[in-house]
Design a protein around this motif. Structure first.
Motif, PDB file in Angstrom:
ATOM      1  N   GLY A   8      -3.991   5.344   3.074  1.00 13.07           N
ATOM      2  CA  GLY A   8      -5.387   4.959   3.223  1.00 13.07           C
ATOM      3  C   GLY A   8      -6.043   4.616   1.907  1.00 13.07           C
ATOM      4  N   TYR A   9      -7.224   4.025   1.986  1.00  8.57           N
ATOM      5  CA  TYR A   9      -7.947   3.566   0.797  1.00  8.57           C
ATOM      6  C   TYR A   9      -8.409   4.734  -0.082  1.00  8.57           C
ATOM      7  CZ  TYR A   9      -8.131  -1.406   1.922  1.00  8.57           C
ATOM      8  OH  TYR A   9      -7.811  -2.717   2.131  1.00  8.57           O
ATOM      9  N   PHE A  10      -8.516   5.934   0.523  1.00  7.46           N
ATOM     10  CA  PHE A  10      -8.931   7.089  -0.273  1.00  7.46           C
ATOM     11  C   PHE A  10      -7.910   7.376  -1.375  1.00  7.46           C
ATOM     12  CE2 PHE A  10      -8.621  11.740  -0.968  1.00  7.46           C
ATOM     13  CZ  PHE A  10      -9.843  11.930  -1.611  1.00  7.46           C
ATOM     14  N   GLU A  30      -5.554   1.548  -2.505  1.00 10.85           N
ATOM     15  CA  GLU A  30      -5.676   0.278  -1.795  1.00 10.85           C
ATOM     16  C   GLU A  30      -4.359  -0.493  -1.892  1.00 10.85           C
ATOM     17  OE1 GLU A  30      -8.927  -1.996  -3.241  1.00 10.85           O
ATOM     18  OE2 GLU A  30     -10.417  -0.412  -2.897  1.00 10.85           O
ATOM     19  N   PHE A  84      -5.206   4.967   7.543  1.00 10.29           N
ATOM     20  CA  PHE A  84      -6.639   4.727   7.332  1.00 10.29           C
ATOM     21  C   PHE A  84      -7.399   5.984   6.906  1.00 10.29           C
ATOM     22  CE2 PHE A  84      -5.183   1.614  10.494  1.00 10.29           C
ATOM     23  CZ  PHE A  84      -5.440   0.442   9.780  1.00 10.29           C
ATOM     24  N   GLY A 132      -5.515   4.685  13.276  1.00  9.74           N
ATOM     25  CA  GLY A 132      -6.731   4.979  12.534  1.00  9.74           C
ATOM     26  C   GLY A 132      -7.902   5.402  13.399  1.00  9.74           C
ATOM     27  N   GLU A 147     -10.046   8.360  11.679  1.00 15.68           N
ATOM     28  CA  GLU A 147     -11.279   8.066  10.945  1.00 15.68           C
ATOM     29  C   GLU A 147     -12.339   9.168  11.046  1.00 15.68           C
ATOM     30  OE1 GLU A 147     -12.944   4.467  12.386  1.00 15.68           O
ATOM     31  OE2 GLU A 147     -12.929   5.081  14.497  1.00 15.68           O
ATOM     32  N   TYR A 163      -8.748  13.592   4.524  1.00 15.92           N
ATOM     33  CA  TYR A 163      -7.462  13.864   3.881  1.00 15.92           C
ATOM     34  C   TYR A 163      -7.095  15.346   3.987  1.00 15.92           C
ATOM     35  CZ  TYR A 163      -3.895  14.000   0.193  1.00 15.92           C
ATOM     36  OH  TYR A 163      -2.729  14.189  -0.511  1.00 15.92           O
ATOM     37  N   GLN A 184       0.851  -1.198   0.000  1.00 20.28           N
ATOM     38  CA  GLN A 184       0.000   0.000   0.000  1.00 20.28           C
ATOM     39  C   GLN A 184       0.889   1.251   0.000  1.00 20.28           C
ATOM     40  OE1 GLN A 184      -2.667   0.584   3.370  1.00 20.28           O
ATOM     41  NE2 GLN A 184      -4.147   1.612   2.046  1.00 20.28           N
ATOM     42  N   HIS A 228      -9.778   7.694   4.708  1.00 22.66           N
ATOM     43  CA  HIS A 228     -10.808   7.053   3.896  1.00 22.66           C
ATOM     44  C   HIS A 228     -11.679   8.037   3.109  1.00 22.66           C
ATOM     45  CE1 HIS A 228     -13.930   8.261   6.799  1.00 22.66           C
ATOM     46  NE2 HIS A 228     -12.981   8.074   7.703  1.00 22.66           N
ATOM     47  N   SER A 229     -11.458   9.345   3.288  1.00 18.59           N
ATOM     48  CA  SER A 229     -12.320  10.312   2.577  1.00 18.59           C
ATOM     49  C   SER A 229     -11.540  11.590   2.278  1.00 18.59           C
ATOM     50  CB  SER A 229     -13.556  10.636   3.416  1.00 18.59           C
ATOM     51  OG  SER A 229     -13.194  11.377   4.568  1.00 18.59           O
TER      52      SER A 229
END
Length: 647
Positions: free
Chosen positions: A634-636, A639, A614, A580, A584, A621, A428, A616-617
């Motif tokens: 993070g996944y934003f 991945e 983590f 995270g 979050e 961010y 990642q 995610h948005s």
């Protein structure tokens, strides 16, 4: 002297036996010589049977193949034996072969016949019969002689034994009389033995028996006292051994064996298992002697708590574990109330050791069914500890057995994945918040199942730790990650637990691999902030050794409940990865923003880079950037992926 020798009973018996033995030996010798001939005849009969038994399969095979000429060859060969007078082969009651010797007609009546059924090969079906006529010259004559000799032998033996018996009976009459007197003998009863005046062995025996009686009476009185003493000692020792088997030596409470017996005898009871929380810390801090004192005092207080309840039996199961067995089940609500009251009362207890106050807490597991109660209460106890509850009553819905089965399945999957090389790293990216470019990659473990599905470590990592496969996973990740980045320009990080750091074999493996693949200046070790990281001395040794090689160090999941800024000061780290749970909801959680801001400010003062995990948005961010966190993961943004190569 000669007269005494002549009157000796033993001499008479010996002479008589010698005479009889000589006569019997002579008779047996003569007769056995004759009987040997009969024995030889029996051997001849057995020979005939063996010949028939041996030749039958060959004849059966040739008969089955309709090879009568072969059968004729076999019978002609047989007739060459001088003892075989004739051979007859019948098939379905019809004679298919018959041969006889020249002597057959001459010896009619001086032979015997051996018959054997011919069976089809590999079957029990009868297909014919084999008849042997075997020579038996002189058989009738021998029988007659042997009969006469046997009769003579029997008559001789009868006469001799009768005479010998009469003589011995007369000789032993005094002994029979003495034996009748001794039949009802007891040590407390004096018997007058006759025949003392006889000048032979009978007289000597009678005198000796009278003297023995006196000594036995004296010894009997002493023995009665000894037996009484020994009986008392045996009873004492039995009670002592029983106590050792069923009583705990430290606390004096009944032990686990005692509880097993009581459970068997209880029809409808209930059980509580009481475990002292973190008792090992008392032993480690105050010493085992202090720990034993606490256990004894604790057991005494438990006894006082339940001394008025005649249906509650207190037991000590092991070091820091006790049990309360109810041989008569109380109502459910009362049972639960007893458990909670016990926990509250224990929390109020204070124990003293060398002016030090020691407090304890307990976790209690309960089973309201006595059938399988120990296992159920133990399951409830373990589940209570796992859920950080002070009391839990066993319930089928706990599904602990199901969890055990599931864990075992994961162990099998892990072993299979390791064996088939299906443990792989996923990568990642971690982005620099100023340049928005990839700064490094984190190597994350994944398991590929039999169907090709990628499995997250969330499902198997804890099982790996409990099954001692964790160090194997670490080595696989080290090997594959270093190999992957050997010819890439990126920095990369690998997670290590304190367990890995304290494992000398794992550390040596890490050093060998990072040197082999020449990645010492690009690898970052992320140490999980967990129980054990406070072992600064051991962890510091590892971080210093790695930094000397050019490696960098990060603390992972910083802020996850056990954060300590002292880690930053003592471990000489390069990165902090903010947990995270703080990231979050960072866009709308003021408290999280304050904590993150504090961490970032403190890290900057120590020249330590910060990484937000983590993310995610977009809102999170932007807030991460606003708080001046150096890097984002993070996944934003991305991945985890199979390769760190540019896509």
């Amino acid at each position: 002297m000669k007269r005494k020798s002549f009157n000796s009973l033993s001499t008479k018996i010996v002479l008589s036996i010698a005479l009889v033995s000589i006569v019997i030996t002579l008779v047996i010798f003569v007769v056995s010589n004759k009987i040997n001939k009969e024995a030889f005849h029996q051997i001849e009969i057995e020979k005939a049977n063996i010949i028939a038994q041996t030749i039958e399969p060959l004849i059966a095979l040739n008969m089955y193949l309709d090879m009568e000429d072969k059968i004729n060859q076999i019978t002609l060969q047989l007739i060459e034996n001088p003892n075989i007078l004739a051979v007859k082969v019948l098939k379905n009651d019809n004679i298919i072969n018959y041969v006889e010797s020249k002597e057959h007609k001459e010896e009619v009546g001086e032979s015997f016949v051996v018959k054997r059924t011919i069976t089809q090969p590999n079957s029990s079906q009868a297909t014919g019969e084999l008849v042997l006529i075997y020579s038996n010259k002189g058989y009738k004559k021998l029988i007659s002689k042997y009969t006469d000799l046997t009769a003579l032998l029997i008559l001789s033996l009868v006469i001799l034994l009768a005479l010998f018996g009469i003589y011995v009976k007369k000789l032993l009459y005094p002994l029979r009389q003495i034996s009748k007197l001794l039949k009802n003998y007891s040590p407390n009863k004096n018997i007058e033995i006759p025949f003392i005046s006889q000048n032979n062995e009978i007289g000597l025996i009678s005198s000796a028996l009278n003297n023995m009686q006196k000594k036995i009476m004296q010894y009997s009185k002493k023995q009665e006292n000894i037996n009484h003493y020994l009986e008392e000692k045996v009873n004492e020792k039995t009670l002592e051994l029983r106590a050792q088997l069923y009583i705990d030596t430290l606390t004096g409470l009944p032990n686990r064996f005692s509880m097993f017996n009581d459970i068997v005898e209880t029809d409808d009871g209930a059980l509580l298992i009481i475990n002292i929380d973190d008792f090992k810390e008392i032993n480690d801090f105050f010493g085992h002697i202090a720990g034993d004192i606490v256990l004894k005092k604790f057991s005494n207080r438990l006894k006082n708590m339940f001394k008025t309840n005649e249906f509650a039996k207190l037991k000590r199961l092991s070091g820091d574990e006790f049990a309360l067995l109810f041989i008569q089940k109380p109502p459910l609500q009362e049972f639960i109330k007893i458990a909670h009251k016990l926990i509250n009362d224990v929390e109020k207890m204070i124990f003293f050791n060398d002016n030090n106050e020691i407090s304890i807490r307990v976790t209690v597991g309960g089973a309201y069914q006595i059938d399988g109660g120990l296992e159920k209460a133990d399951i409830a106890l373990k589940s209570a500890k796992k859920q950080q509850k002070s009391f839990l009553l066993y319930d089928e819905n706990l599904n602990i057995e199901g969890q055990y089965k599931e864990n075992m399945e994961w162990v099998k999957k892990l072993k299979r994945a390791i064996e088939h090389d299906m443990i792989v790293p996923y990568y990642q990216p971690i982005f620099d918040n100023i340049t928005d470019k990839i700064a490094s990659f984190e190597c994350l473990v994944r398991l590929i199942d039999d169907e090709g599905k990628v499995i997250s470590p969330y499902l198997f990592l804890n099982v790996a730790k409990k099954s001692r496969l964790y160090s194997t996973l670490t080595k696989i990740m080290i090997e594959k990650s270093c190999m992957h980045f050997e010819n890439l320009e990126y920095d990369f990080s690998i997670n290590l637990s304190v367990e890995d750091i304290l494992n000398a074999d794992t550390v040596n493996y890490i050093k060998a691999k990072i040197t082999q693949y020449n990645v010492t200046n690009r690898i970052i070790f992320e140490i999980l902030e967990s129980d054990g990281i406070e072992n600064y001395e051991e962890v510091s040794i590892f971080t210093q050794e790695m930094k000397k090689l050019g490696c960098r160090i990060a603390i992972d999941d910083f802020g996850s409940g056990y954060s300590n800024f002292e880690h930053m000061l003592k471990l000489n780290i390069d990165y902090i990865k903010i947990d995270g749970t703080l990231i979050e909801n960072l866009d709308n959680d003021i408290s999280a923003q304050i904590i993150v801001e504090t961490i970032v400010d403190f890290a900057k003062r120590l020249n330590i880079l910060t990484v937000a995990e983590f993310v995610h948005s977009a809102d999170v961010y932007e807030k991460v950037k606003e708080l001046n966190v150096n890097r984002t993961q993070g996944y934003f943004l991305s991945e985890p992926r199979k390769s760190a190569n540019k896509e």
